[in-house]
Scaffold this motif. Structure first.
Motif, PDB file in Angstrom:
ATOM      1  N   LYS A   1      16.984  66.425  14.900  1.00  0.00           N
ATOM      2  CA  LYS A   1      17.180  64.361  14.759  1.00  0.00           C
ATOM      3  C   LYS A   1      18.004  63.851  15.531  1.00  0.00           C
ATOM      4  O   LYS A   1      17.858  62.605  16.138  1.00  0.00           O
ATOM      5  CB  LYS A   1      16.708  64.542  13.023  1.00  0.00           C
ATOM      6  CG  LYS A   1      15.012  64.357  12.695  1.00  0.00           C
ATOM      7  CD  LYS A   1      14.995  64.796  11.301  1.00  0.00           C
ATOM      8  CE  LYS A   1      13.888  63.880  10.227  1.00  0.00           C
ATOM      9  NZ  LYS A   1      14.416  64.290   9.423  1.00  0.00           N
ATOM     10  N   ALA A   2      19.422  64.371  14.925  1.00  0.00           N
ATOM     11  CA  ALA A   2      20.610  63.277  16.146  1.00  0.00           C
ATOM     12  C   ALA A   2      20.545  63.880  17.511  1.00  0.00           C
ATOM     13  O   ALA A   2      20.924  62.977  17.677  1.00  0.00           O
ATOM     14  CB  ALA A   2      21.611  64.414  15.121  1.00  0.00           C
ATOM     15  N   HIS A   3      19.931  64.966  18.150  1.00  0.00           N
ATOM     16  CA  HIS A   3      19.750  64.839  19.309  1.00  0.00           C
ATOM     17  C   HIS A   3      18.723  63.737  19.855  1.00  0.00           C
ATOM     18  O   HIS A   3      18.581  63.193  20.913  1.00  0.00           O
ATOM     19  CB  HIS A   3      19.577  66.305  19.369  1.00  0.00           C
ATOM     20  CG  HIS A   3      20.175  66.604  21.215  1.00  0.00           C
ATOM     21  ND1 HIS A   3      18.603  67.021  22.398  1.00  0.00           N
ATOM     22  CD2 HIS A   3      20.263  67.415  21.644  1.00  0.00           C
ATOM     23  CE1 HIS A   3      19.357  66.376  23.232  1.00  0.00           C
ATOM     24  NE2 HIS A   3      20.094  67.009  23.475  1.00  0.00           N
ATOM     25  N   ALA A   4      18.122  63.038  18.925  1.00  0.00           N
ATOM     26  CA  ALA A   4      16.887  62.975  19.874  1.00  0.00           C
ATOM     27  C   ALA A   4      17.253  61.330  19.741  1.00  0.00           C
ATOM     28  O   ALA A   4      16.753  60.903  20.759  1.00  0.00           O
ATOM     29  CB  ALA A   4      15.975  63.058  18.362  1.00  0.00           C
ATOM     30  N   VAL A   5      18.149  61.223  19.195  1.00  0.00           N
ATOM     31  CA  VAL A   5      18.157  59.691  18.800  1.00  0.00           C
ATOM     32  C   VAL A   5      19.506  59.492  19.710  1.00  0.00           C
ATOM     33  O   VAL A   5      20.010  58.562  20.573  1.00  0.00           O
ATOM     34  CB  VAL A   5      19.305  59.462  17.687  1.00  0.00           C
ATOM     35  CG1 VAL A   5      20.171  57.880  17.995  1.00  0.00           C
ATOM     36  CG2 VAL A   5      17.919  59.182  16.246  1.00  0.00           C
ATOM     37  N   LEU A   6      20.504  60.409  20.846  1.00  0.00           N
ATOM     38  CA  LEU A   6      21.439  60.884  21.295  1.00  0.00           C
ATOM     39  C   LEU A   6      21.049  60.645  22.455  1.00  0.00           C
ATOM     40  O   LEU A   6      21.889  59.500  22.969  1.00  0.00           O
ATOM     41  CB  LEU A   6      22.269  61.795  20.753  1.00  0.00           C
ATOM     42  CG  LEU A   6      23.142  62.191  20.042  1.00  0.00           C
ATOM     43  CD1 LEU A   6      24.528  63.485  20.307  1.00  0.00           C
ATOM     44  CD2 LEU A   6      23.899  61.321  20.144  1.00  0.00           C
ATOM     45  N   VAL A   7      19.526  61.539  23.327  1.00  0.00           N
ATOM     46  CA  VAL A   7      19.003  60.952  23.594  1.00  0.00           C
ATOM     47  C   VAL A   7      18.102  60.312  24.587  1.00  0.00           C
ATOM     48  O   VAL A   7      17.391  60.370  25.526  1.00  0.00           O
ATOM     49  CB  VAL A   7      18.622  62.831  24.856  1.00  0.00           C
ATOM     50  CG1 VAL A   7      19.990  63.547  24.778  1.00  0.00           C
ATOM     51  CG2 VAL A   7      17.289  62.938  23.746  1.00  0.00           C
ATOM     52  N   GLY A   8      17.878  59.279  22.696  1.00  0.00           N
ATOM     53  CA  GLY A   8      16.957  58.823  23.201  1.00  0.00           C
ATOM     54  C   GLY A   8      17.272  57.059  23.406  1.00  0.00           C
ATOM     55  O   GLY A   8      17.877  57.313  24.553  1.00  0.00           O
ATOM     56  N   PRO A   9      15.868  55.974  23.738  1.00  0.00           N
ATOM     57  CA  PRO A   9      16.178  54.407  23.845  1.00  0.00           C
ATOM     58  C   PRO A   9      17.732  54.501  23.260  1.00  0.00           C
ATOM     59  O   PRO A   9      18.154  54.960  22.805  1.00  0.00           O
ATOM     60  CB  PRO A   9      15.029  53.919  23.011  1.00  0.00           C
ATOM     61  CG  PRO A   9      13.905  54.979  22.467  1.00  0.00           C
ATOM     62  CD  PRO A   9      14.764  56.156  22.888  1.00  0.00           C
ATOM     63  N   SER A  10      18.137  53.730  24.791  1.00  0.00           N
ATOM     64  CA  SER A  10      19.485  53.086  24.654  1.00  0.00           C
ATOM     65  C   SER A  10      19.412  52.011  23.595  1.00  0.00           C
ATOM     66  O   SER A  10      19.033  51.377  23.065  1.00  0.00           O
ATOM     67  CB  SER A  10      19.444  52.186  26.028  1.00  0.00           C
ATOM     68  OG  SER A  10      21.056  51.721  25.984  1.00  0.00           O
ATOM     69  N   LEU A  11      20.845  52.266  22.919  1.00  0.00           N
ATOM     70  CA  LEU A  11      21.218  51.531  22.018  1.00  0.00           C
ATOM     71  C   LEU A  11      22.549  50.671  22.502  1.00  0.00           C
ATOM     72  O   LEU A  11      23.418  51.391  23.795  1.00  0.00           O
ATOM     73  CB  LEU A  11      21.617  52.036  20.476  1.00  0.00           C
ATOM     74  CG  LEU A  11      20.179  52.849  20.635  1.00  0.00           C
ATOM     75  CD1 LEU A  11      20.799  53.124  19.280  1.00  0.00           C
ATOM     76  CD2 LEU A  11      19.172  51.437  19.848  1.00  0.00           C
ATOM     77  N   ASP A  12      23.453  48.842  21.707  1.00  0.00           N
ATOM     78  CA  ASP A  12      24.389  48.644  22.549  1.00  0.00           C
ATOM     79  C   ASP A  12      26.030  49.435  22.048  1.00  0.00           C
ATOM     80  O   ASP A  12      26.109  50.294  22.704  1.00  0.00           O
ATOM     81  CB  ASP A  12      24.412  47.410  22.780  1.00  0.00           C
ATOM     82  CG  ASP A  12      22.918  46.422  23.473  1.00  0.00           C
ATOM     83  OD1 ASP A  12      22.671  46.978  24.165  1.00  0.00           O
ATOM     84  OD2 ASP A  12      23.174  45.485  23.397  1.00  0.00           O
ATOM     85  N   LEU A  13      25.517  49.489  20.768  1.00  0.00           N
ATOM     86  CA  LEU A  13      26.615  50.194  19.787  1.00  0.00           C
ATOM     87  C   LEU A  13      26.495  51.589  19.210  1.00  0.00           C
ATOM     88  O   LEU A  13      25.186  52.032  18.901  1.00  0.00           O
ATOM     89  CB  LEU A  13      26.717  49.108  18.657  1.00  0.00           C
ATOM     90  CG  LEU A  13      26.364  47.731  19.423  1.00  0.00           C
ATOM     91  CD1 LEU A  13      26.402  46.982  17.832  1.00  0.00           C
ATOM     92  CD2 LEU A  13      28.003  47.216  20.265  1.00  0.00           C
ATOM     93  N   VAL A  14      27.821  52.294  18.967  1.00  0.00           N
ATOM     94  CA  VAL A  14      28.307  53.505  19.035  1.00  0.00           C
ATOM     95  C   VAL A  14      27.698  53.178  17.384  1.00  0.00           C
ATOM     96  O   VAL A  14      27.175  53.965  16.729  1.00  0.00           O
ATOM     97  CB  VAL A  14      29.081  53.943  18.730  1.00  0.00           C
ATOM     98  CG1 VAL A  14      29.337  55.316  17.831  1.00  0.00           C
ATOM     99  CG2 VAL A  14      29.295  53.922  20.580  1.00  0.00           C
TER     100      VAL A  14
END
Length: 316
Positions: free
Chosen positions: A70-83
């Motif tokens: 789940k964490a990896h999917a967010v890292l490589v998923g759609p771009s977000l502006d902020l950490v």
């Protein structure tokens, strides 16, 4: 190990998965979104492990391989502006497992465009079970109690307009407004008296979304949070949300100070004679709580000359 007992039994322990890596396109700069960069994340789960330790059965444990995916999917998923958004998204995905009491997520951005030599940029967020509840919309409309107060400008005009503002919010339906009371300030610097009222609403918003909607109404009327318990153009507090009890970030339910405030309890009892409030684990009638407070006739005075939208004038 914490002494807290989780909903699924046993003390709350920690399970950590660290250094989950992935190349993502998160950032506010064009080259970050175009070229991407390496991110990593550490996830610390706060979860009862007593049963899993006793049964040695994966079905009784949180599968940390699923957490890592789940964490990896967010890292490589759609771009977000902020950490911060990346960390929050991961926390929300992980907290979907109802066995978790809380999660700590730390996102590392070692290639951040800082402009000076540095080792790492990290953002750590914590989300609790109550945070999840605070962000969960109800399946059916929920009755909520809102407390309004103002002592700057034209307080009556402000309360009048605020009730109308609340009535047109998406997901909020004003049921009834209480009579207006005039109250002495409690705490804070020297300041003028307040006008207060209580508004009953039915809402399909989550508790936190309702809070934010109330804060938007405050902002529209010039609310500035500069002095704790200082004078204000408008204050709109969420006192109760159904019978929900929460200790979430920026939101405690029922409101932790409501039981000791006559300027809340008196108008509330006038608009709902059967109202009850939970305090320290005990539920008591609002009218009974009101009787426990020192009755100073100058402290809170009913304004029989003032009526709010959706309200009936007080009995004279």
């Amino acid at each position: 190990m914490s002494s807290y007992l989780g909903d699924y039994g046993g003390p709350v322990d920690q399970v950590a998965v660290r250094g989950i890596r992935g190349r993502g396109t998160h950032g506010v700069l064009a080259h970050e979104k175009r070229d991407g960069q390496e991110f990593s994340v550490d996830v610390v789960l706060h979860v009862p492990t007593l049963r899993a330790g006793s049964t040695d059965d994966l079905a009784d444990a949180v599968d940390y391989s699923v957490v890592a995916q789940k964490a990896h999917a967010v890292l490589v998923g759609p771009s977000l502006d902020l950490v911060e958004a990346v960390a929050g998204r991961i926390a929300a995905e992980v907290m979907a497992d109802p066995r978790l009491v809380a999660v700590d997520v730390t996102v590392h951005k070692p290639q951040a465009p800082v402009g000076v030599p540095f080792d790492d940029v990290t953002v750590t967020v914590r989300r609790t079970r109550d945070d999840v509840r605070a962000d969960t919309p109800p399946e059916a409309p929920v009755r909520a109690v809102l407390a309004l107060g103002a002592n700057l400008g034209d307080p009556y005009a402000t309360l009048h307009e605020a009730v109308l503002d609340l009535s047109v919010l998406d997901g909020v339906s004003v049921v009834e407004a209480s009579p207006v009371v005039d109250s002495a300030p409690v705490g804070g610097p020297e300041q003028g008296r307040y006008l207060n009222a209580v508004v009953l609403v039915d809402t399909t918003l989550s508790p936190r979304a309702l809070l934010h909607a109330c804060q938007d109404v405050e902002t529209a009327h010039g609310r500035a949070r500069e002095v704790r318990w200082g004078p204000r153009t408008l204050d709109v507090d969420v006192v109760t949300y159904g019978d929900l009890r929460l200790d979430a970030h920026e939101l405690g339910l029922p409101h932790p100070m409501a039981a000791g405030r006559r300027f809340v309890l008196l108008p509330w009892s006038m608009v709902d004679a059967s109202a009850v409030l939970s305090e320290h684990g005990f539920t008591r009638p609002v009218a009974e709580l009101l009787e426990d407070l020192l009755d100073d006739e100058e402290d809170v005075v009913v304004r029989t000359d003032l009526t709010l939208p959706f309200g009936l004038p007080p009995a004279t």
